[in-house]
Enzyme design. Sequence first.
Site, PDB file in Angstrom:
ATOM      1  N   ASP A  82       0.869  -1.182   0.000  1.00 59.67           N
ATOM      2  CA  ASP A  82       0.000   0.000   0.000  1.00 59.67           C
ATOM      3  C   ASP A  82       0.905   1.231   0.000  1.00 59.67           C
ATOM      4  O   ASP A  82       1.356   1.681   1.060  1.00 59.67           O
ATOM      5  CB  ASP A  82      -0.888   0.025   1.253  1.00 59.67           C
ATOM      6  CG  ASP A  82      -1.952  -1.046   1.241  1.00 59.67           C
ATOM      7  OD1 ASP A  82      -2.885  -0.934   0.432  1.00 59.67           O
ATOM      8  OD2 ASP A  82      -1.851  -1.987   2.049  1.00 59.67           O
ATOM      9  N   ARG A  90       4.171   2.967   3.044  1.00 57.07           N
ATOM     10  CA  ARG A  90       5.014   2.000   3.751  1.00 57.07           C
ATOM     11  C   ARG A  90       6.493   2.269   3.531  1.00 57.07           C
ATOM     12  O   ARG A  90       7.321   1.910   4.355  1.00 57.07           O
ATOM     13  CB  ARG A  90       4.688   0.575   3.304  1.00 57.07           C
ATOM     14  CG  ARG A  90       3.213   0.214   3.224  1.00 57.07           C
ATOM     15  CD  ARG A  90       2.409   0.570   4.452  1.00 57.07           C
ATOM     16  NE  ARG A  90       1.036   0.076   4.349  1.00 57.07           N
ATOM     17  CZ  ARG A  90       0.026   0.527   5.078  1.00 57.07           C
ATOM     18  NH1 ARG A  90       0.222   1.486   5.952  1.00 57.07           N
ATOM     19  NH2 ARG A  90      -1.187   0.021   4.928  1.00 57.07           N
ATOM     20  N   ARG A 151      -6.792  10.370   1.757  1.00 60.34           N
ATOM     21  CA  ARG A 151      -6.377   9.292   0.847  1.00 60.34           C
ATOM     22  C   ARG A 151      -7.104   9.422  -0.489  1.00 60.34           C
ATOM     23  O   ARG A 151      -6.653   8.871  -1.497  1.00 60.34           O
ATOM     24  CB  ARG A 151      -6.668   7.933   1.475  1.00 60.34           C
ATOM     25  CG  ARG A 151      -5.927   7.669   2.776  1.00 60.34           C
ATOM     26  CD  ARG A 151      -6.457   6.431   3.470  1.00 60.34           C
ATOM     27  NE  ARG A 151      -6.256   5.232   2.657  1.00 60.34           N
ATOM     28  CZ  ARG A 151      -6.819   4.055   2.931  1.00 60.34           C
ATOM     29  NH1 ARG A 151      -7.647   3.933   3.957  1.00 60.34           N
ATOM     30  NH2 ARG A 151      -6.575   3.005   2.161  1.00 60.34           N
ATOM     31  N   HIS A 182     -11.793   1.648  -3.264  1.00 61.55           N
ATOM     32  CA  HIS A 182     -12.293   0.356  -2.784  1.00 61.55           C
ATOM     33  C   HIS A 182     -13.668   0.168  -3.416  1.00 61.55           C
ATOM     34  O   HIS A 182     -14.612   0.869  -3.029  1.00 61.55           O
ATOM     35  CB  HIS A 182     -12.405   0.347  -1.273  1.00 61.55           C
ATOM     36  CG  HIS A 182     -11.156   0.709  -0.543  1.00 61.55           C
ATOM     37  ND1 HIS A 182     -10.746   2.027  -0.327  1.00 61.55           N
ATOM     38  CD2 HIS A 182     -10.201  -0.076   0.022  1.00 61.55           C
ATOM     39  CE1 HIS A 182      -9.614   2.031   0.362  1.00 61.55           C
ATOM     40  NE2 HIS A 182      -9.247   0.763   0.589  1.00 61.55           N
ATOM     41  N   HIS A 194     -12.246  -1.635   8.951  1.00 58.06           N
ATOM     42  CA  HIS A 194     -11.297  -2.370   9.793  1.00 58.06           C
ATOM     43  C   HIS A 194     -11.946  -2.759  11.120  1.00 58.06           C
ATOM     44  O   HIS A 194     -11.565  -3.772  11.738  1.00 58.06           O
ATOM     45  CB  HIS A 194     -10.054  -1.527  10.089  1.00 58.06           C
ATOM     46  CG  HIS A 194      -9.162  -1.322   8.896  1.00 58.06           C
ATOM     47  ND1 HIS A 194      -9.391  -0.353   7.964  1.00 58.06           N
ATOM     48  CD2 HIS A 194      -8.046  -1.981   8.506  1.00 58.06           C
ATOM     49  CE1 HIS A 194      -8.451  -0.402   7.041  1.00 58.06           C
ATOM     50  NE2 HIS A 194      -7.627  -1.384   7.336  1.00 58.06           N
ATOM     51  N   ASP A 268      -9.966  -6.552  -0.161  1.00 50.45           N
ATOM     52  CA  ASP A 268      -9.287  -5.915   0.965  1.00 50.45           C
ATOM     53  C   ASP A 268      -8.976  -7.021   1.974  1.00 50.45           C
ATOM     54  O   ASP A 268      -9.416  -8.166   1.829  1.00 50.45           O
ATOM     55  CB  ASP A 268     -10.178  -4.834   1.563  1.00 50.45           C
ATOM     56  CG  ASP A 268      -9.381  -3.698   2.210  1.00 50.45           C
ATOM     57  OD1 ASP A 268      -8.207  -3.908   2.540  1.00 50.45           O
ATOM     58  OD2 ASP A 268      -9.947  -2.595   2.374  1.00 50.45           O
TER      59      ASP A 268
END
Length: 521
Positions: A82, A90, A151, A182, A194, A268
Site C-alpha cells: 500500500d 510503507r 487518501r 475500494h 477495519h 481488501d
Amino acid sequence: MGYLKDGGNTVTPRDIGQLLTVGFDGFEAPSSLLGAIRQGRVGGVILFSRNIHDASQLRHLTSSLQEAAQLGSHPPLFISIDQEGGPVRRLRETFVPLPSAMAMAASGNQEAAARLIYLSAIEMMGLGINQNYAPDLDVNNNPLNPVIGVRSFGEDPEFVARWGRLYLEATQSAGMIATGKHFPGHGDTDQDSHTALPLVPHERPRLEAVELLPFRIAIASGLRAIMTAHVVFPAFDPVPYRPATISPAILRDLMRHELGFSGLVVTDCMEMDAIKNNVGTAQGTFLAIDAGADQVLISHTAQLQEASYDRLSRGAINGELSATRLKEALRSVSDTKSQIRATPFMADRAEAQHLAQTIWEGAVAGVGALDRLPLMGELTLVTFSGTRQTPAMDQSTGVVPPLVQLLHPRVQKHFALDQDPNEDAIAMVHRAARGMPLVVALDQAIRHPRQLRLLARPWTDGLIVALALSSPYDLRRIPVGSIGLTAFDPSGEAQAALVKALQGKIFPSAQWPITLEVRNR
C-alpha cells in the site's frame, strides 16, 4: 492429485495457493512462509512498514520470496504494497517521497504528480515490488469518514476520476500493476471497515453518478486490478448485510458484466472486522472467490492464512467451488502477472525529492485572516498526544514531532494535550497564550470536538492559528479573525510546508478538493 477438471484442465492444490496473498512480521520471511510458497500454498505477499528497514534489506527480502516460488516451480509472486502516499506510505525516509492523493490534487500540479508517481513505481519495481494497492478511487464526500479522508483525491467524482486515471497510468507505465480501490466506493461512510461493517444507503442513480464514475473511467483507461470494499450496498445487493467483497451481485453482475472489467479482482484484507466478525476470515475467503474475486488478501495471521487455504481446497474438493469459477480466477491471476514488466531505469531520488516538495508546498491552502501572515515573534503551540492511527495508515507515522521540531525556535510554550482535552487543560492553555499567537495543531477534531474549545477566544490580544493535520474538515469551526491552514497530508514533509506558510515563505493558495463550509464561532 487433481481436484476438478474443466475441459480437460485439472485444478490442483498447487493452483489454489495462487489465489492467496499473505503478510507476515519481520524483516526476513519466516521459514514457514518460504515453505508455503515452495509448496504452492501462497501466490503473493503483501509488505508493510514492519517488513522494511532499508533498500538493501528489502531487495534481499523480495529476492528470497521469489526464489522460494522458483524453487517450487511456481509462477513469480505478486509482491504488493500500500504505497498510496501521505498517511498510507510503507516506504518512507530514504525512499521516493509521495504526498497524499488529496495533497497532489490540491496542488493542481498534474505534471509533477505524474512524474513523481512514475518514479515511485520505478523504485518499487527495482526493489522487487510489482503491485501497488493504489490509486484510491473513493469519492470522499463524507466529512466524518474515519478511514479515507485525504487518501481520496476529493469529493467531486469527475475530479477524482481525472486524478485516478493519472495515477494508474503513471504507475502502469513503469510496468507495475495498479489497483484501484475500494469498489464500489468507501468514500461516503462514517465507519471504518477495519473495525465495523459500513453501509452506504444511497439509491442506485446516486451511486452510478458518484461512487461508480471514477471506476468506470479507470476501467476504460486500462486499470489492471480493482480492490473490493467491505461495505454493504443495498441498492446493488438485496441480501442484508452482505458486503461487496463477498457479493456476486456486485463483483460478477455489476463489476464484470455491467462495467466490463476484465482484470484482477482483489479483496481488501479478510482479517478486517467487517469480514472476520461477520462470516469469518476463512469462510469469507471462500465466499469472496465464489462471488468473483481472484486474489484474496490475508495480511497478518499465519493460522488464518492456512485456514483460508484449507477452506478453498475443501470447496474445490467437494464441488462448492465450480471448476469454471476457479479457472476464471486462476486465469485472471496468470494474465495479470504476465503484464508485469521489469524496467531498466532507476529512480532519481533528487528529482523525486524536488517534485514532492513542490507538491507539498503547492498543496497548502488557507482560510480566514491570511493577510495576518507571517507570524511574528514567540508563540504558544498546542499538539495532541495519544493519537491512534487508523489501521489502514502507517503505524510509524508521527503526527506531532516534526511540527514541534520545526517551530521549536519560536515556541515559547508547548502543550501536548490528550486528544480530548478537559476544561482545566483548555483553561491552562488560554492563560498561557495571552499576548502571543496561539497555534493549535488540530488532529481529527471533527471526531474529537473538544479540541475546538481551544479556539474559543477568551482574550483579544492574540492571534489564533488552526493547523488541520489529519483532516481539512477540522477548519470548519475557526473563529472570526483567525487563520486556518492545511496541506491535506499529516506527514512531516507536509508539516514543513505549513511552517513555511506560517513564516511567510510560501502563500497558502492551493485549490480545495473538498467543500469547506466555514462556520465562524
